[in-house]
Design a protein around this motif. Structure first.
Motif, PDB file in Angstrom:
ATOM      1  N   GLU A 203      78.486  63.073  52.175  1.00 10.45           N
ATOM      2  CA  GLU A 203      79.410  62.638  53.225  1.00 10.45           C
ATOM      3  C   GLU A 203      79.742  61.171  52.978  1.00 10.45           C
ATOM      4  N   LEU A 204      81.041  60.826  53.104  1.00 13.58           N
ATOM      5  CA  LEU A 204      81.480  59.442  52.905  1.00 13.58           C
ATOM      6  C   LEU A 204      82.565  59.099  53.922  1.00 13.58           C
ATOM      7  N   GLY A 205      82.654  57.827  54.292  1.00 14.16           N
ATOM      8  CA  GLY A 205      83.718  57.382  55.190  1.00 14.16           C
ATOM      9  C   GLY A 205      83.403  56.048  55.817  1.00 14.16           C
ATOM     10  N   VAL A 206      83.985  55.813  56.984  1.00 18.42           N
ATOM     11  CA  VAL A 206      83.715  54.604  57.765  1.00 18.42           C
ATOM     12  C   VAL A 206      83.442  55.017  59.210  1.00 18.42           C
TER      13      VAL A 206
ATOM     14  N   LYS B 228      84.499  46.695  65.131  1.00 16.16           N
ATOM     15  CA  LYS B 228      84.116  46.573  63.724  1.00 16.16           C
ATOM     16  C   LYS B 228      83.887  47.952  63.093  1.00 16.16           C
ATOM     17  N   LEU B 229      84.288  48.072  61.818  1.00 16.76           N
ATOM     18  CA  LEU B 229      84.059  49.288  61.045  1.00 16.76           C
ATOM     19  C   LEU B 229      83.010  49.024  59.971  1.00 16.76           C
ATOM     20  N   TYR B 230      82.152  50.034  59.731  1.00 21.95           N
ATOM     21  CA  TYR B 230      81.112  49.934  58.707  1.00 21.95           C
ATOM     22  C   TYR B 230      81.263  51.098  57.728  1.00 21.95           C
ATOM     23  N   PRO B 231      81.069  50.864  56.417  1.00 22.60           N
ATOM     24  CA  PRO B 231      81.024  51.979  55.468  1.00 22.60           C
ATOM     25  C   PRO B 231      79.865  52.915  55.816  1.00 22.60           C
TER      26      PRO B 231
END
Length: 539
Positions: free
Chosen positions: A427-430, A511-514
């Motif tokens: 799984e990948l994203g922000v 705020k967004l985090y990887p």
């Protein structure tokens, strides 16, 4: 609103509606005067009643200008304005250096000014004011010039008071008489208050200046970065397009050469056929003449003895000259299709190259890692173990099998790449910083996730409900690009430069985090880790 220089003594010339000096004064039947426009507007919005005595009129009275009152009001307005201008000019000017008014030759610097004498004195000439009894009662102040301008013209006393209602300077006698019902304060008090206001305003101005200087630097830096980005992208486009143009020119030249050779062969073949046809036509014409002569004879023996046989050496039924494009059309279509694919590939390459210009250095945040996850020392690799580690259950740690990046982003664009080679699940994203970090979460934008995953060969965008993705090539490296301000999250096959999925219309407010999840090992089938890869800038 009444003007600043009107006082109680001016009531005969004031309109009780607008509280200002009459303009076109009119008298109504009850005897009270008003500005024509004021009473007209009042009666339009209200009943015909006198605003002063409240007398009610059944029929609206005719309004006529009160000539005498109009002239008196105009005269008073003129004199009041002149007085206001006079008072406004009475300011105490304190230059850097005030000279003694008594010195005759070389004038010395004044140390005090006397309000009673209206004179400034140096230390020497000030001595009588300290010694003589009648002079010692004089009021001494800091040295100033033009002292006569800071003295009340009416009472000849210093302007030591300030009327807050009329915004006027005045002496103590004025304050105790015509302004006794007004809010009057000592000049020094108003001075201190205004000085504090000036200091606050000055500090605000300095802050505003600094903010604007900072904004200027930010804008200049943005322009600089934009220029660098434009130059890099220009180099990418020129290089890629040059290669594509060269390739297309090569294909064009090859195709033209084939067509030219085909045409030449066609012409040679046609020329040979035409020559042979001309020879056979000549033979056939000669035979035709012979047949015609024999057909006209009456001698039976002669006709039978000389009867020729019709011999045709060539069968032209199936003979045709091939077109110069025969066999080339299919090849041309294949070549053009290849060129079209190359152009699409170029477009994708350029787009991915542009995204890579916004590459950021992402590292994994161990404080957020699930206890089953193992993170490399450099914070670039994360894999899943079989045994849960003994780690403190802090508020930031994820209870589900995932980990966040250390870096957060709240504006602009950023891009990073993750190697997923050898994995069957990931799984990948922000994610938003405020996601629920404990318990099971549904991965979807509504819960603060913008992610894709792989499950046993099937790719899905987790949109809530999820969307199946038709990926032609299995990505070995996935690129994640975010445009915070526009609201885009894009996933790319970083090696093939092919788009996987794009979230659009996202509304980011924090705020967004990887976000990374290597998923369970599945008995070793999914033991490969996720690796944050360095970005290659291919210009």
């Amino acid at each position: 609103m009444a003007t600043a220089w009107c006082s109680e003594s001016e009531d005969p010339f004031l309109c009780s509606i607008c509280l200002d000096i009459f303009t076109d004064p009119v008298t109504i039947p009850c005897g009270h005067n008003f500005c024509k426009s004021c009473i007209t507007k009042r009666w339009i919005s209200d009943q015909q009643q006198c605003p002063t005595c409240k007398e009610l009129f059944a029929i609206r009275p005719a309004l006529r200008i009160n000539t005498s009152m109009s002239e008196a009001a105009a005269s008073f307005r003129s004199s009041a304005q002149s007085e206001a201008r006079s008072y406004s000019r009475r300011t105490l000017v304190v230059p850097d250096q005030v000279l003694c008014d008594v010195c005759t030759e070389r004038r010395k610097k004044a140390v005090k000014s006397c309000w009673d004498c209206l004179t400034s004195y140096c230390e020497t000439h000030l001595e009588p004011h300290k010694r003589i009894t009648c002079l010692r009662s004089h009021k001494l102040t800091q040295p100033g010039q033009n002292l006569e301008e800071v003295v009340c013209e009416r009472h000849g006393k210093p302007l030591e008071m300030f009327c807050k209602m009329d915004k006027m300077f005045m002496c103590q006698t004025c304050a105790a008489s015509s302004h006794k019902k007004h809010h009057v304060v000592p000049l020094i008090q108003e001075y201190k208050g205004k000085k504090k206001d000036l200091e606050r305003t000055g500090a605000q101005l300095q802050q505003m200046i600094q903010e604007r200087l900072l904004k200027m630097e930010q804008i200049k830096q943005s322009v600089k970065l934009s220029k660098e980005e434009s130059e890099q992208m220009t180099a990418v486009v020129i290089k890629r397009c040059a290669a594509l143009i060269k390739s297309s020119q090569k294909i064009r030249n090859q195709l033209l050469e084939v067509v030219e050779q085909k045409q030449k062969m066609t012409e040679e073949q046609a020329e040979g056929c035409l020559t042979k046809l001309e020879e056979e036509i000549s033979e056939l014409v000669e035979m035709s003449d012979q047949f015609k002569q024999l057909s006209q004879t009456e001698n039976h023996l002669l006709l039978l003895q000389n009867f020729p046989s019709l011999k045709v050496s060539t069968d032209w039924t199936d003979v045709r000259v091939a077109s110069s494009c025969d066999g080339t059309v299919r090849k041309t279509a294949v070549e053009l299709e290849t060129l079209s694919k190359q152009m699409k590939k170029l477009s994708a390459d350029v787009e991915l190259s542009w995204m890579r210009l916004h590459a950021v250095d992402v590292t994994l945040d161990r404080a957020t890692a699930n206890p089953y996850l193992h993170v490399s020392d450099d914070g670039k690799i994360v894999g899943c173990g079989d045994v849960e580690q003994d780690l403190p259950d802090t508020p930031e740690r994820l209870s589900f099998l995932g980990i966040l990046g250390e870096q957060s982003f709240s504006s602009g664009r950023f891009y990073y790449e993750v190697q997923v080679e050898g994995k069957t699940k990931w799984e990948l994203g922000v994610v938003r910083g405020s996601i629920s970090r404990k318990g099971e979460n549904t991965i979807c934008p509504e819960n603060g996730y913008w992610a894709v995953w792989l499950r046993n060969g099937l790719y899905r965008a987790l949109c809530g409900p999820s969307v199946p993705l038709f990926v032609t090539l299995k990505p070995q490296k996935v690129g994640v690009f975010v445009d915070y301000d526009v609201g885009l999250v894009c996933f790319y096959d970083a090696d093939a430069a092919l788009p996987i999925y794009t979230f659009t219309g996202c509304k980011f407010t924090e705020k967004l985090y990887p976000y990374f999840s290597p998923c369970p090992r599945e008995g070793g089938k999914n033991s490969a880790p996720l690796i944050i890869s360095p970005i290659r800038q291919e210009l």
